[in-house]
Design a protein around this motif. Sequence first.
Motif: not given
Length: 96
Positions: A25-26, A28-33
């Motif tokens: 997830g990290m 492919f997106t910045d929402e997972v941090n």
Amino acid sequence: MITQNKRLIGIVFSVGLILLIPLLGMLFTDEVNWNVFDFIVAGVLLLGTGLLCEFTWRFVKNMDYKIGIIAIILVALFLIWAELAVGVFGTPFAGS
């Protein structure tokens, strides 16, 4: 004995696969941090839960007790995970 070792290998392998989800997830997106500490805490929680369930399965003879204890372990995991993620109970350990 071989079956028990396969279950332990399965537990460790499953923890690794579950931890791959936020890692991917990290990517492919910045929402997972997540940081390294988050992965360590999640790994300890998941591995500890898996090992507690395995030891319960091995050493508790009564099937009703076995299922009850494992259910309590899983509920504890979910409550701790929810508290760390969003702060359900408002403790200082809350992630938000």
